[in-house]
Design an enzyme around this catalytic site. Structure first.
Site, PDB file in Angstrom:
ATOM      1  N   ILE A   1      -5.466 -23.953 -13.859  1.00 23.70           N
ATOM      2  CA  ILE A   1      -6.279 -23.481 -14.974  1.00 23.70           C
ATOM      3  C   ILE A   1      -5.373 -23.380 -16.180  1.00 23.70           C
ATOM      4  CG2 ILE A   1      -7.992 -22.280 -13.559  1.00 23.70           C
ATOM      5  CD1 ILE A   1      -6.594 -19.675 -14.098  1.00 23.70           C
ATOM      6  N   ASP A   2      -5.963 -23.382 -17.373  1.00 16.55           N
ATOM      7  CA  ASP A   2      -5.187 -23.350 -18.604  1.00 16.55           C
ATOM      8  C   ASP A   2      -4.313 -22.106 -18.675  1.00 16.55           C
ATOM      9  OD1 ASP A   2      -6.461 -25.659 -19.401  1.00 16.55           O
ATOM     10  OD2 ASP A   2      -7.912 -24.637 -20.688  1.00 16.55           O
ATOM     11  N   ARG A   3      -3.222 -22.219 -19.405  1.00 15.60           N
ATOM     12  CA  ARG A   3      -2.324 -21.079 -19.589  1.00 15.60           C
ATOM     13  C   ARG A   3      -3.049 -19.894 -20.215  1.00 15.60           C
ATOM     14  NH1 ARG A   3       0.773 -19.063 -23.720  1.00 15.60           N
ATOM     15  NH2 ARG A   3       0.091 -20.743 -25.089  1.00 15.60           N
TER      16      ARG A   3
ATOM     17  N   THR B   1      -6.147 -19.119 -20.057  1.00 20.44           N
ATOM     18  CA  THR B   1      -7.247 -18.632 -19.228  1.00 20.44           C
ATOM     19  C   THR B   1      -6.704 -17.739 -18.122  1.00 20.44           C
ATOM     20  OG1 THR B   1      -8.470 -20.672 -19.651  1.00 20.44           O
ATOM     21  CG2 THR B   1      -9.203 -19.335 -17.799  1.00 20.44           C
TER      22      THR B   1
ATOM     23  N   HIS C   1      -9.675 -28.318 -20.997  1.00 17.67           N
ATOM     24  CA  HIS C   1     -10.349 -27.464 -21.989  1.00 17.67           C
ATOM     25  C   HIS C   1     -11.865 -27.654 -21.994  1.00 17.67           C
ATOM     26  CE1 HIS C   1      -6.340 -27.591 -24.471  1.00 17.67           C
ATOM     27  NE2 HIS C   1      -6.210 -26.937 -23.312  1.00 17.67           N
TER      28      HIS C   1
END
Length: 351
Positions: free
Chosen positions: A171-173, A175, A275
């Protein structure tokens, strides 16, 4: 030195080497290409993974690794321009061993002790096959792209006796929320199969968005394309002509009763583009609160004294256990930092 002295000297040297503290050497990484990297060139994939775009490693090193066959795709040699496909396994060698002179090698980044102590408190589920960790916002999934360490490096530092710890997905940093780590090769392959777009794993997110979302349920099908120029951070844009298919299902959980117009949404991913939720929310006119890349600073400003962080949280995972096939469902409530805004808007998250 005489011949009769050599064995003793050898024993002393061996003992001295044994007495030295063990060095935390970098390991070979086996990275599985996910949906967001499907179609990306191998050299660009490695530039991102090794942080070469941020001068953490020289770009020439990346091409030397490929040329020497130290990088493999599905156990085979590859060329820099080879296009990767979702599910490909890329072998990334331990970089320090390949920079030529070990004295000029980049030392392993030190990890603050506080982080190593904290990581155990973030584990939400553990058994013999896997770990489920509640990643805080701001912590990358792994090192690279300008970050010395990430979640997986923390786990390995905290548990040096574990034979294997590998990310099953990412998952995104920015998030927060749940991420799965495999403890064996067999578990890793089984989990990665589930996290493919057509796989059995279900990923649900919470997002606090600007505006009152009109429809209680909405599916957004908007193809996405990475827009990245040389020397600048990439952005993802909706592109109906050249973009890759991307689908997100949204369910409205509530709207604000007071203060600025806000909507609490549940987002379910059917594809895993970079994203994706953030861009889809912006695309339909409801950017996520605190999104510095795709959000609206003017809308964020009245909400708090300081601009809040990205209010996107991976709150529920449902998957088949890789060992016995039983259904495993893990839920994580959003961070405490969400609570002031939720209270201000009269919104609540139910477990």
């Amino acid at each position: 030195m005489t011949a009769e002295n050599r064995p003793e000297h050898h024993r002393q040297t061996t003992q001295q080497a044994a007495d030295r503290p063990a060095v935390d050497r970098p390991r070979v990484r086996l990275e599985t290409v996910d949906a967001r990297s499907d179609g990306q060139r191998l050299d660009n994939f490695l530039l991102r993974e090794l942080g070469a775009q941020h001068d953490k490693q020289p770009r020439a090193l990346v091409y030397r690794l490929i040329r020497k066959g130290q990088v493999r795709v599905n156990k085979k040699r590859a060329k820099p321009m080879q296009r990767l496909r979702s599910g490909d396994i890329v072998r990334i060698p331990p970089v320090r061993d390949l920079r030529g002179d070990p004295d000029t090698a980049r030392p392993t980044a030190s990890i603050p002790a506080g982080w190593i102590e904290r990581i155990e408190t973030l584990i939400r589920h553990e058994d013999e096959a896997l770990l489920v960790v509640d990643k805080p916002a701001g912590l990358a999934a792994h090192a690279g792209s300008g970050y010395d360490f990430g979640l997986i490096e923390l786990l390995r530092a905290a548990r040096p006796s574990e034979a294997m710890l590998e990310l099953a997905h990412r998952i995104d940093r920015e998030t927060s929320g749940l991420i799965v780590v495999a403890k064996s090769r067999e578990a890793l392959l089984a989990l990665q199969e589930q996290f493919r777009p057509e796989g059995a794993a279900k990923k649900h997110y919470l997002a606090l968005c600007h505006g009152h979302w009109r429809d209680a349920h909405q599916t957004v099908n908007a193809p996405l394309r990475k827009d990245q120029g040389e020397g600048r951070a990439h952005r993802v844009v909706v592109d109906t002509q050249r973009g890759k298919s991307a689908r997100t299902d949204f369910e409205r959980l509530g709207t604000s009763h007071r203060g600025p117009a806000l909507s609490l949404m549940k987002a379910t991913l059917h594809t895993g583009r970079t994203h994706q939720i953030r861009v889809h929310c912006r695309h339909v006119g409801h950017p996520i609160v605190g999104d510095s890349k795709y959000g609206d600073r003017g809308l964020d400003r009245p909400l708090a004294r300081r601009r809040p962080g990205l209010m996107l949280h991976a709150y529920r995972l449902a998957l088949a256990h890789p060992d016995h096939g039983g259904r495993l469902t893990i839920t994580s409530m959003p961070p405490d930092s969400w609570q002031p805004l939720l209270d201000q808007a009269g919104l609540a998250v139910k477990p």
